[in-house]
Design a protein around this motif. Structure first.
Motif, PDB file in Angstrom:
ATOM      1  N   ILE A  58       0.837  -1.206   0.000  1.00 10.92           N
ATOM      2  CA  ILE A  58       0.000   0.000   0.000  1.00 10.92           C
ATOM      3  C   ILE A  58       0.871   1.256   0.000  1.00 10.92           C
ATOM      4  CG2 ILE A  58      -1.672   1.337   1.345  1.00 10.92           C
ATOM      5  CD1 ILE A  58      -2.786  -1.333   2.361  1.00 10.92           C
ATOM      6  N   GLY A  59       1.903   1.249   0.859  1.00 11.42           N
ATOM      7  CA  GLY A  59       2.785   2.412   0.941  1.00 11.42           C
ATOM      8  C   GLY A  59       3.521   2.683  -0.354  1.00 11.42           C
ATOM      9  N   GLU A  60       3.971   1.609  -1.017  1.00 13.25           N
ATOM     10  CA  GLU A  60       4.658   1.777  -2.292  1.00 13.25           C
ATOM     11  C   GLU A  60       3.703   2.264  -3.377  1.00 13.25           C
ATOM     12  OE1 GLU A  60       7.774   1.563  -3.303  1.00 13.25           O
ATOM     13  OE2 GLU A  60       8.626   1.056  -1.354  1.00 13.25           O
TER      14      GLU A  60
ATOM     15  N   MET B 140       9.468   6.897  13.741  1.00 12.64           N
ATOM     16  CA  MET B 140       9.744   6.980  15.173  1.00 12.64           C
ATOM     17  C   MET B 140       8.794   7.940  15.881  1.00 12.64           C
ATOM     18  SD  MET B 140      13.877   6.777  15.724  1.00 12.64           S
ATOM     19  CE  MET B 140      13.791   6.238  17.434  1.00 12.64           C
ATOM     20  N   ALA B 141       8.427   9.028  15.217  1.00 12.78           N
ATOM     21  CA  ALA B 141       7.503   9.985  15.832  1.00 12.78           C
ATOM     22  C   ALA B 141       6.159   9.328  16.112  1.00 12.78           C
ATOM     23  CB  ALA B 141       7.327  11.200  14.921  1.00 12.78           C
ATOM     24  N   ILE B 142       5.651   8.574  15.151  1.00 13.59           N
ATOM     25  CA  ILE B 142       4.339   7.936  15.304  1.00 13.59           C
ATOM     26  C   ILE B 142       4.407   6.772  16.278  1.00 13.59           C
ATOM     27  CG2 ILE B 142       2.519   6.679  14.094  1.00 13.59           C
ATOM     28  CD1 ILE B 142       3.203   8.291  11.600  1.00 13.59           C
ATOM     29  N   VAL B 143       5.349   5.865  16.055  1.00 13.86           N
ATOM     30  CA  VAL B 143       5.463   4.686  16.918  1.00 13.86           C
ATOM     31  C   VAL B 143       5.783   5.102  18.352  1.00 13.86           C
ATOM     32  CG1 VAL B 143       6.764   2.570  17.351  1.00 13.86           C
ATOM     33  CG2 VAL B 143       6.141   3.201  15.011  1.00 13.86           C
TER      34      VAL B 143
ATOM     35  N   LEU C 267       4.499   2.724   6.793  1.00 10.20           N
ATOM     36  CA  LEU C 267       3.585   3.271   7.796  1.00 10.20           C
ATOM     37  C   LEU C 267       2.183   2.657   7.763  1.00 10.20           C
ATOM     38  CD1 LEU C 267       4.587   7.046   7.783  1.00 10.20           C
ATOM     39  CD2 LEU C 267       4.904   5.395   9.642  1.00 10.20           C
ATOM     40  N   PRO C 268       1.607   2.313   6.593  1.00  6.16           N
ATOM     41  CA  PRO C 268       0.278   1.669   6.616  1.00  6.16           C
ATOM     42  C   PRO C 268       0.244   0.376   7.415  1.00  6.16           C
ATOM     43  CG  PRO C 268       0.794   2.441   4.394  1.00  6.16           C
ATOM     44  CD  PRO C 268       2.041   2.596   5.203  1.00  6.16           C
TER      45      PRO C 268
END
Length: 235
Positions: A69-71, A114-117, A217-218
């Motif tokens: 999905i991300g790609e 890293m910000a999200i996780v 990220l997805p």
């Protein structure tokens, strides 16, 4: 305290920027060695997180389908295009180095796994280790940025705190809304998927590989959906 890691991250950026504007003499070799050391630490942190999950198939499906999905969406490319667009507009409109430093540092510190996780981990488990590690990385990066771009780098701490803080607070609200047993499984799977992504960041920092982490990220959202689905059908 849910926002502890986020606040430390903001303070690290401010302190790093102040050091960068005040102290000179950070050689390229010194910068490279410190970044490699941080890269090793980030990789080990991601490795320990990756073992948190109990559902290995869920981990594989989340990352594999998330990567597809991300790609397809080209998330990393779009983020890079956004940053390049801002830089072009700033140069065209003759903005000062303050604005350039603010935009460049904000994109570096806010855009990334890293910000999200890290913010999710702070909100879900009260575990700030990811954001504290990110604080070291951002603090050192802000030294380098501020040494060349000035005080604008310091102001990037504001969007970082707002962005990560919002995610951490939302995650802490979910803790109160989801049944404990289901929540524990959800947290473990998100942590495992996030750990793989953080390992990828470590490899990038070490220069061993260039992984398009933003395109993974997805997988975080898919881990949530798969976890709920497996729980609903009794797997």
């Amino acid at each position: 305290m849910v926002l502890f890691g986020t606040i430390v991250n903001g303070l690290a950026i401010i302190l790093g920027a102040w050091i960068g504007m005040s102290v000179k003499g950070f050689s390229r070799g010194m910068q490279e060695t410190v970044m490699k050391a941080i890269g090793l630490s980030v990789f080990v942190l991601g490795l320990t997180m990756a073992f948190e999950g109990d559902e290995f198939l869920l981990l594989i499906f989340s990352l594999a389908i998330g990567a597809i999905i991300g790609e397809r969406m080209n998330l990393e490319g779009k983020l890079n295009e956004f940053g390049n667009m801002l830089e072009r507009r700033l140069n065209k409109q003759g903005h000062s180095t303050l604005a350039e430093g603010f935009v460049a540092a904000t994109l570096l510190f806010v855009v990334g796994a890293m910000a999200i996780v890290g913010a999710l981990d702070s909100g879900f488990r009260g575990d700030h280790s990811v954001l504290l590690t990110k604080s070291l990385l951002d603090g050192f990066s802000s030294i380098v940025f501020a040494a060349t771009m000035g005080i604008g780098v310091m102001f990037s701490a504001v969007p970082v705190v707002l962005y990560q803080g919002a995610i951490a607070l939302a995650a802490s609200w979910i803790v109160t809304a989801v049944p404990e047993q289901q929540l524990n499984q959800l947290i473990d799977e998100i942590t495992a998927v996030g750990g793989i992504m953080i390992m990828a960041i470590g490899l990038n920092l070490l220069g061993l590989e260039k992984i398009r982490v933003a395109n993974l990220l997805p997988a975080i959202l898919l881990a949530v959906l798969f976890s709920f689905a497996s729980r609903s059908i009794g797997l």
